[in-house]
Design a protein around this motif. Structure first.
Motif, PDB file in Angstrom:
ATOM      1  N   ARG A   7       0.849  -1.192   0.000  1.00 31.01           N
ATOM      2  CA  ARG A   7       0.000   0.000   0.000  1.00 31.01           C
ATOM      3  C   ARG A   7       0.886   1.245   0.000  1.00 31.01           C
ATOM      4  NH1 ARG A   7      -5.360  -0.946   3.796  1.00 31.01           N
ATOM      5  NH2 ARG A   7      -5.772  -3.092   3.122  1.00 31.01           N
ATOM      6  N   THR A   8       0.582   2.141  -0.911  1.00 32.54           N
ATOM      7  CA  THR A   8       1.304   3.405  -0.990  1.00 32.54           C
ATOM      8  C   THR A   8       0.511   4.468  -0.248  1.00 32.54           C
ATOM      9  OG1 THR A   8       2.290   2.814  -3.114  1.00 32.54           O
ATOM     10  CG2 THR A   8       2.245   5.150  -2.544  1.00 32.54           C
ATOM     11  N   VAL A   9       1.184   5.168   0.650  1.00 29.88           N
ATOM     12  CA  VAL A   9       0.532   6.205   1.451  1.00 29.88           C
ATOM     13  C   VAL A   9       1.312   7.506   1.296  1.00 29.88           C
ATOM     14  CG1 VAL A   9      -0.250   6.908   3.739  1.00 29.88           C
ATOM     15  CG2 VAL A   9      -0.238   4.471   3.126  1.00 29.88           C
ATOM     16  N   GLY A  16       7.882  17.589   9.295  1.00 32.17           N
ATOM     17  CA  GLY A  16       7.532  18.080  10.620  1.00 32.17           C
ATOM     18  C   GLY A  16       7.502  16.977  11.658  1.00 32.17           C
ATOM     19  N   GLY A  17       7.220  17.358  12.900  1.00 33.24           N
ATOM     20  CA  GLY A  17       7.244  16.404  13.998  1.00 33.24           C
ATOM     21  C   GLY A  17       6.184  15.325  13.891  1.00 33.24           C
ATOM     22  N   ILE A  18       4.916  15.725  13.743  1.00 36.52           N
ATOM     23  CA  ILE A  18       3.844  14.744  13.637  1.00 36.52           C
ATOM     24  C   ILE A  18       3.957  13.989  12.322  1.00 36.52           C
ATOM     25  CG2 ILE A  18       1.350  14.431  13.478  1.00 36.52           C
ATOM     26  CD1 ILE A  18       1.057  16.862  15.338  1.00 36.52           C
ATOM     27  N   GLY A  19       4.200  14.695  11.228  1.00 32.92           N
ATOM     28  CA  GLY A  19       4.338  14.037   9.938  1.00 32.92           C
ATOM     29  C   GLY A  19       5.450  13.013   9.939  1.00 32.92           C
ATOM     30  N   GLY A  20       6.577  13.362  10.531  1.00 29.75           N
ATOM     31  CA  GLY A  20       7.685  12.419  10.611  1.00 29.75           C
ATOM     32  C   GLY A  20       7.332  11.184  11.415  1.00 29.75           C
ATOM     33  N   ALA A  21       6.605  11.375  12.518  1.00 32.65           N
ATOM     34  CA  ALA A  21       6.180  10.240  13.339  1.00 32.65           C
ATOM     35  C   ALA A  21       5.233   9.331  12.570  1.00 32.65           C
ATOM     36  CB  ALA A  21       5.520  10.739  14.624  1.00 32.65           C
ATOM     37  N   VAL A  22       4.364   9.916  11.757  1.00 35.01           N
ATOM     38  CA  VAL A  22       3.457   9.124  10.931  1.00 35.01           C
ATOM     39  C   VAL A  22       4.242   8.312   9.904  1.00 35.01           C
ATOM     40  CG1 VAL A  22       1.607   9.248   9.214  1.00 35.01           C
ATOM     41  CG2 VAL A  22       1.499  10.675  11.263  1.00 35.01           C
ATOM     42  N   VAL A  23       5.216   8.948   9.254  1.00 30.16           N
ATOM     43  CA  VAL A  23       6.040   8.241   8.272  1.00 30.16           C
ATOM     44  C   VAL A  23       6.735   7.047   8.929  1.00 30.16           C
ATOM     45  CG1 VAL A  23       8.070   8.405   6.782  1.00 30.16           C
ATOM     46  CG2 VAL A  23       6.387  10.255   6.794  1.00 30.16           C
ATOM     47  N   ARG A  24       7.348   7.263  10.080  1.00 33.53           N
ATOM     48  CA  ARG A  24       8.068   6.181  10.751  1.00 33.53           C
ATOM     49  C   ARG A  24       7.142   5.007  11.088  1.00 33.53           C
ATOM     50  NH1 ARG A  24       9.659  10.772  13.673  1.00 33.53           N
ATOM     51  NH2 ARG A  24      11.679  11.569  12.951  1.00 33.53           N
ATOM     52  N   LEU A  25       5.954   5.316  11.597  1.00 34.78           N
ATOM     53  CA  LEU A  25       5.036   4.256  12.011  1.00 34.78           C
ATOM     54  C   LEU A  25       4.507   3.492  10.804  1.00 34.78           C
ATOM     55  CD1 LEU A  25       3.738   2.889  14.417  1.00 34.78           C
ATOM     56  CD2 LEU A  25       1.922   4.619  14.356  1.00 34.78           C
ATOM     57  N   VAL A  33       5.833   4.584   1.649  1.00 32.97           N
ATOM     58  CA  VAL A  33       5.459   5.941   2.034  1.00 32.97           C
ATOM     59  C   VAL A  33       6.077   6.961   1.095  1.00 32.97           C
ATOM     60  CG1 VAL A  33       5.529   7.694   3.841  1.00 32.97           C
ATOM     61  CG2 VAL A  33       5.189   5.291   4.447  1.00 32.97           C
ATOM     62  N   ILE A  34       5.247   7.865   0.630  1.00 33.67           N
ATOM     63  CA  ILE A  34       5.706   9.021  -0.126  1.00 33.67           C
ATOM     64  C   ILE A  34       5.675  10.203   0.830  1.00 33.67           C
ATOM     65  CG2 ILE A  34       5.283  10.543  -2.080  1.00 33.67           C
ATOM     66  CD1 ILE A  34       3.900   8.176  -3.451  1.00 33.67           C
ATOM     67  N   ALA A  48      16.219   9.797   4.650  1.00 32.31           N
ATOM     68  CA  ALA A  48      17.410   9.027   4.999  1.00 32.31           C
ATOM     69  C   ALA A  48      17.127   8.048   6.133  1.00 32.31           C
ATOM     70  CB  ALA A  48      18.541   9.971   5.385  1.00 32.31           C
ATOM     71  N   GLU A  49      16.303   8.452   7.077  1.00 29.85           N
ATOM     72  CA  GLU A  49      16.006   7.608   8.236  1.00 29.85           C
ATOM     73  C   GLU A  49      15.111   6.434   7.900  1.00 29.85           C
ATOM     74  OE1 GLU A  49      13.562   7.910  12.484  1.00 29.85           O
ATOM     75  OE2 GLU A  49      14.112   9.753  11.419  1.00 29.85           O
ATOM     76  N   THR A  50      14.112   6.661   7.025  1.00 31.87           N
ATOM     77  CA  THR A  50      13.059   5.663   6.833  1.00 31.87           C
ATOM     78  C   THR A  50      13.048   4.994   5.462  1.00 31.87           C
ATOM     79  OG1 THR A  50      11.465   7.301   6.010  1.00 31.87           O
ATOM     80  CG2 THR A  50      11.566   6.950   8.412  1.00 31.87           C
ATOM     81  N   GLY A  51      13.705   5.598   4.491  1.00 32.59           N
ATOM     82  CA  GLY A  51      13.627   5.073   3.136  1.00 32.59           C
ATOM     83  C   GLY A  51      12.379   5.502   2.388  1.00 32.59           C
ATOM     84  N   ALA A  52      11.609   6.411   2.959  1.00 34.14           N
ATOM     85  CA  ALA A  52      10.432   6.938   2.256  1.00 34.14           C
ATOM     86  C   ALA A  52      10.859   7.655   0.980  1.00 34.14           C
ATOM     87  CB  ALA A  52       9.665   7.897   3.165  1.00 34.14           C
TER      88      ALA A  52
END
Length: 242
Positions: A7-9, A16-25, A33-34, A48-52
């Motif tokens: 699934r692509t999200v 940002g802080g919340i956006g970054g937390a969403v990407v990680r989860l 994740v895009i 770099a952290e997540t591969g998004a």
């Protein structure tokens, strides 16, 4: 229920802080994740952290949003990009700031919804959209007239979109967080004279963490929320229950 494999999200405001937390989860649950933001530079750390996959775009420009999203196949969208505005009462508010809040928080989210919902409808597999609103859309907060208006408009977009897109199997919800101590909010909500009285009115008595906002967002994107649409979900420690 929380398997996002294949699934692509799309997540706006991913730097940002919340956006970054969403990407990680989402990435931890297997999503492709895009990560969208204003520039490749701002997105570089989370990528770099997540591969998004990075996707810079200008939410204030329909041409930019159309070019980036019109052919992008997605199953999920998180409209997390936001502009905090100013602290001002209605008599002193800067209308240019009001216009910017509407342009990013309300109009920008609608543009993303416009083009991503088209690809979801064309694909015929349904999808889910989560708009990151605010408790400021649910209760009166002093000094927040522009921000509150922009988020209340976003909640209305959520409800109408849920009504219109539901027949295509697309669910649309909002989350309405309380204060998260991000750099955007700390300049105001971190002051002792503001923080103390505010938290004294909150049943749980503390601000939220970025991860505590990300988790309900990912839940609403998931199959576990398959029958939930048109909801504006407070994540506010009970503040709006007063």
């Amino acid at each position: 229920m929380f398997d996002f494999t294949d699934r692509t999200v799309l997540v706006t405001g991913a730097s940002g802080g919340i956006g970054g937390a969403v990407v990680r989860l989402l990435v931890s649950h297997g999503a492709d994740v895009i990560a969208s933001g204003t520039s490749a530079e701002s997105l570089a750390p989370i990528v770099a952290e997540t591969g998004a996959r990075p996707l810079p775009l200008d939410l204030t420009s329909e041409d930019s949003v159309r070019e980036a999203l019109q052919d992008l196949p997605v199953r999920g969208v998180v409209n997390c990009a936001g502009f905090g505005g100013e602290i001002a009462n209605p008599a002193e508010t800067d209308i240019a700031v009001f216009d910017k809040a509407i342009a990013i928080n309300t109009r920008g989210a609608l543009l993303v919804t416009k083009y991503t919902s088209r690809t979801m409808i064309a694909a015929g597999r349904g999808g889910a959209i989560v708009n990151v609103s605010s408790q400021a859309a649910l209760v009166g907060l002093a000094g927040h007239v522009s921000y509150a208006a922009s988020k209340a408009g976003l909640d209305s977009i959520t409800r109408v979109s849920a009504l219109e897109l539901g027949p295509h199997g697309i669910r649309v919800n909002s989350v309405n967080p309380t204060v998260v101590m991000t750099p955007m909010s700390a300049f105001y909500w971190g002051r002792d004279e503001i923080q103390g009285p505010f938290l004294s009115q909150m049943p749980l008595g503390r601000y939220a963490t970025e991860e505590e906002i990300a988790a309900p967002i990912v839940f609403l994107l998931s199959d576990a929320a398959a029958m939930i649409s048109g909801v504006c979900l407070p994540i506010d420690g009970g503040y709006s229950s007063r």
